[in-house]
Design an enzyme around this catalytic site. Sequence first.
Site, mmCIF file in Angstrom:
data_model
loop_
_atom_site.group_PDB
_atom_site.id
_atom_site.type_symbol
_atom_site.label_atom_id
_atom_site.label_comp_id
_atom_site.label_asym_id
_atom_site.label_seq_id
_atom_site.Cartn_x
_atom_site.Cartn_y
_atom_site.Cartn_z
ATOM 1 N N VAL A 1 -1.816 -7.479 -4.099
ATOM 2 C CA VAL A 1 -1.470 -8.530 -3.143
ATOM 3 C C VAL A 1 -2.712 -9.391 -2.907
ATOM 4 C CG1 VAL A 1 -0.765 -8.998 -0.766
ATOM 5 C CG2 VAL A 1 0.339 -7.171 -2.074
ATOM 6 N N ALA B 211 -6.148 10.473 8.069
ATOM 7 C CA ALA B 211 -4.826 10.530 7.446
ATOM 8 C C ALA B 211 -3.715 10.648 8.489
ATOM 9 C CB ALA B 211 -4.788 11.723 6.490
ATOM 10 N N GLY C 186 -0.526 4.385 0.273
ATOM 11 C CA GLY C 186 -1.317 5.507 0.813
ATOM 12 C C GLY C 186 -0.461 6.230 1.850
ATOM 13 N N PHE C 187 -1.121 6.959 2.745
ATOM 14 C CA PHE C 187 -0.352 7.715 3.743
ATOM 15 C C PHE C 187 0.491 6.787 4.620
ATOM 16 C CE2 PHE C 187 -3.831 10.836 3.068
ATOM 17 C CZ PHE C 187 -3.027 11.885 2.644
ATOM 18 N N GLY C 188 -0.081 5.645 5.043
ATOM 19 C CA GLY C 188 0.628 4.736 5.928
ATOM 20 C C GLY C 188 1.879 4.179 5.268
ATOM 21 N N GLU D 3 -19.507 17.048 2.586
ATOM 22 C CA GLU D 3 -18.785 17.761 1.523
ATOM 23 C C GLU D 3 -19.440 17.532 0.166
ATOM 24 O OE1 GLU D 3 -14.447 17.952 3.763
ATOM 25 O OE2 GLU D 3 -14.926 16.194 2.599
ATOM 26 N N GLY E 121 0.815 -1.209 0.000
ATOM 27 C CA GLY E 121 0.000 0.000 0.000
ATOM 28 C C GLY E 121 0.847 1.256 0.000
ATOM 29 N N ASP F 26 -5.492 2.886 8.159
ATOM 30 C CA ASP F 26 -6.916 2.553 8.312
ATOM 31 C C ASP F 26 -7.154 1.088 8.647
ATOM 32 O OD1 ASP F 26 -7.535 5.130 7.710
ATOM 33 O OD2 ASP F 26 -8.621 4.716 5.845
HETATM 34 C C1 LIG Z 1 -13.418 10.580 0.526
HETATM 35 C C2 LIG Z 1 -12.494 10.560 1.713
HETATM 36 C C3 LIG Z 1 -12.273 11.726 2.432
HETATM 37 C C4 LIG Z 1 -11.412 11.717 3.528
HETATM 38 N N1 LIG Z 1 -11.214 12.890 4.209
HETATM 39 C C5 LIG Z 1 -10.321 12.929 5.223
HETATM 40 C C6 LIG Z 1 -10.027 14.149 5.888
HETATM 41 O O1 LIG Z 1 -10.583 15.192 5.570
HETATM 42 N N2 LIG Z 1 -9.112 14.121 6.887
HETATM 43 C C7 LIG Z 1 -8.462 12.959 7.246
HETATM 44 O O2 LIG Z 1 -7.614 12.992 8.141
HETATM 45 N N3 LIG Z 1 -8.728 11.798 6.646
HETATM 46 C C8 LIG Z 1 -9.642 11.735 5.642
HETATM 47 N N4 LIG Z 1 -9.900 10.553 5.001
HETATM 48 C C9 LIG Z 1 -9.265 9.330 5.496
HETATM 49 C C10 LIG Z 1 -7.836 9.201 5.019
HETATM 50 O O3 LIG Z 1 -7.753 9.452 3.645
HETATM 51 C C11 LIG Z 1 -7.380 7.793 5.366
HETATM 52 O O4 LIG Z 1 -7.411 7.667 6.758
HETATM 53 C C12 LIG Z 1 -5.971 7.511 4.859
HETATM 54 O O5 LIG Z 1 -5.906 7.640 3.468
HETATM 55 C C13 LIG Z 1 -5.560 6.094 5.271
HETATM 56 O O6 LIG Z 1 -4.287 5.811 4.781
HETATM 57 P P1 LIG Z 1 -3.849 4.300 4.547
HETATM 58 O O7 LIG Z 1 -2.439 4.367 4.071
HETATM 59 O O8 LIG Z 1 -4.171 3.493 5.722
HETATM 60 O O9 LIG Z 1 -4.804 3.768 3.396
HETATM 61 P P2 LIG Z 1 -5.055 4.328 1.932
HETATM 62 O O10 LIG Z 1 -4.701 5.762 1.822
HETATM 63 O O11 LIG Z 1 -6.442 3.925 1.604
HETATM 64 O O12 LIG Z 1 -4.020 3.530 1.044
HETATM 65 C C14 LIG Z 1 -4.133 2.142 0.840
HETATM 66 C C15 LIG Z 1 -3.325 1.801 -0.386
HETATM 67 O O13 LIG Z 1 -3.260 0.379 -0.473
HETATM 68 C C16 LIG Z 1 -3.474 -0.023 -1.795
HETATM 69 N N5 LIG Z 1 -4.026 -1.385 -1.732
HETATM 70 C C17 LIG Z 1 -5.157 -1.789 -1.145
HETATM 71 N N6 LIG Z 1 -5.300 -3.118 -1.259
HETATM 72 C C18 LIG Z 1 -4.230 -3.558 -1.924
HETATM 73 C C19 LIG Z 1 -3.808 -4.840 -2.368
HETATM 74 N N7 LIG Z 1 -4.522 -5.943 -2.117
HETATM 75 N N8 LIG Z 1 -2.667 -4.936 -3.066
HETATM 76 C C20 LIG Z 1 -1.910 -3.825 -3.338
HETATM 77 N N9 LIG Z 1 -2.265 -2.597 -2.938
HETATM 78 C C21 LIG Z 1 -3.409 -2.462 -2.242
HETATM 79 C C22 LIG Z 1 -4.444 1.001 -2.350
HETATM 80 O O14 LIG Z 1 -4.361 1.066 -3.759
HETATM 81 C C23 LIG Z 1 -3.952 2.270 -1.671
HETATM 82 O O15 LIG Z 1 -3.002 2.963 -2.438
HETATM 83 C C24 LIG Z 1 -10.767 10.533 3.904
HETATM 84 C C25 LIG Z 1 -10.973 9.360 3.185
HETATM 85 C C26 LIG Z 1 -11.833 9.373 2.093
HETATM 86 C C27 LIG Z 1 -12.050 8.103 1.307
#
Ligand SMILES: Cc1cc2nc3c(=O)[nH]c(=O)nc-3n(C[C@H](O)[C@H](O)[C@H](O)COP(=O)(O)OP(=O)(O)OC[C@H]3O[C@@H](n4cnc5c(N)ncnc54)[C@H](O)[C@@H]3O)c2cc1C
Length: 457
Positions: free
Chosen positions: A86, A331, A20-22, A182, A18, A320
């Site tokens: 994955v 985030a 994303g932010f994490g 929003e 992943g 998340d």
């Molecule tokens: C519409 C929306 C608005 C939001 N607004 C806010 C806000 O205003 N403030 C705030 O703090 N937070 C907000 N959030 C929440 C914030 O975006 C999440 O908490 C944050 O993105 C979580 O980060 P993460 O790295 O855990 O997961 P994600 O950012 O979801 O990243 C997960 C990554 O894993 C990848 N992935 C998933 N499954 C697989 C797999 N099987 N194989 C390979 N790759 C995979 C995905 O493609 C993705 O790139 C919002 C979320 C959404 C959806």
Amino acid sequence: MDRIARIGVQPHRVVIVGGGFGGLFAAQALRRSNVAITLVDRAQHHLFQPLLYQVATGILSEGQIAAPLRDVLKRHRNVECLLAEVVDIDVAARKVVALRPGGERITLPYDDLIVAAGVRQSYFGHDEFAQWAPGLKTIADALTIRRKVFGAFEFAESATDPDEQRRWLTFAVVGAGPTGVELAGQIRELATRTLHAEFRHIRPEDARVLMFDGCSAPLTSFGPKLSAKAAAVLRDLGVEMHFGSIVTGVDAEGLDVRDQAGTTVRHEAGTVLWAAGVEAPPLAEMLAKAAGAVQDRAGRIEVRPDLTIPGHPEIAIVGDMMSLHKLPGVAEVAMQSGLYAGRRIRHRIGDGKSLAPFRYYDLGSAAYLARGNAVVSAGPLRFAGFAGWLGWLFIHIAFLTGFRNRVGAVLTWAAAFTRDARRERAFTTQQIERLHDVYDAPRGRDRPTNAPGQSQP
Ligand SMILES: Cc1cc2nc3c(=O)[nH]c(=O)nc-3n(C[C@H](O)[C@H](O)[C@H](O)COP(=O)(O)OP(=O)(O)OC[C@H]3O[C@@H](n4cnc5c(N)ncnc54)[C@H](O)[C@@H]3O)c2cc1C
């Protein structure tokens, strides 16, 4: 022995699932370490999800909130980005199994694994709603919503039947958290401020936006004061709020909603959008079973205070997908937990010392309500109105990935603010065809044929 002593022999292999932010913050924490990182993501970009609703409503382009992972990490010499999904994790053999585009199965051996795969939209056991009510988690979702929203005004303009026209001009948003608020606010704003002078047979400003949620107010996580302010702003915008409501059915023409008295009411709506909940993806269940971990009610994996799975110090879950002390899926939690998981590996391969347990510092949260109006909650501080909007602006500029994206977003917001401009509204003829197919197929009816210029009742 927990300490890993391979430095100098073969770099320590870290797989991050992943980007994303994490995942991104975990990679950044390991930037100067002697490790070989494979960051595997099924998307090729890092997505700034908090601004997805602005792509969905025509303000920002997808490129402004999605930066290619390779570009973001190009100076991280120890990181290799891999586009693959994955599908399995062999915990005993310490191997990640992934599918490359095209379907080829590959395995990625690891010494340490960081899983940051996020969550997905939850329809609370009604996945059949998804075909009519898209959620908002990915770029593809945002573009689907964008063409549905702007397509609805086009269909209303060319509809000959007044009932059909009314239906296209009715938008239902399920969920009154930040994303629902929003989306609902933005649809009313674009109808009243951007589209109002562009159509000849409809009055876009008459578009109805209905919001449904099982709770009693919008933005309850921001506390009663900001929640009340948000409700007042939404009311002024013209959003019709229905609280204590449970959606029991969704189809091509609207939704069925059970109110507090237990009565089910039908609402005709050409567009239904879902912003009501999230759940962990199947990967979490698979990993939990393989590693003997526990999942919470939303399917997230429960972790120890050092973010690892009990009995598996080599597997950390961040963002998340992790469940710890009821931390919210935001985030900031993902960034801080990703950084922690990276640092923890750094310590293990460095001096072997363990880190103090993960501690989350809540820096606050923000939600956009309307032009120049947002709410911000940061520790004891609460802002609303223009002060809230300035806070919202600062937070989003600070965290948007990439300098160019920041500058681009600020210029776009300036144009949107001063001239109500929404430049990102194009969709293709094929996409219009698909919208018609979804709408017409279940009922076998003809497509609207009203030609431009034909007057409406
Ligand atoms: C519409 C929306 C608005 C939001 N607004 C806010 C806000 O205003 N403030 C705030 O703090 N937070 C907000 N959030 C929440 C914030 O975006 C999440 O908490 C944050 O993105 C979580 O980060 P993460 O790295 O855990 O997961 P994600 O950012 O979801 O990243 C997960 C990554 O894993 C990848 N992935 C998933 N499954 C697989 C797999 N099987 N194989 C390979 N790759 C995979 C995905 O493609 C993705 O790139 C919002 C979320 C959404 C959806």
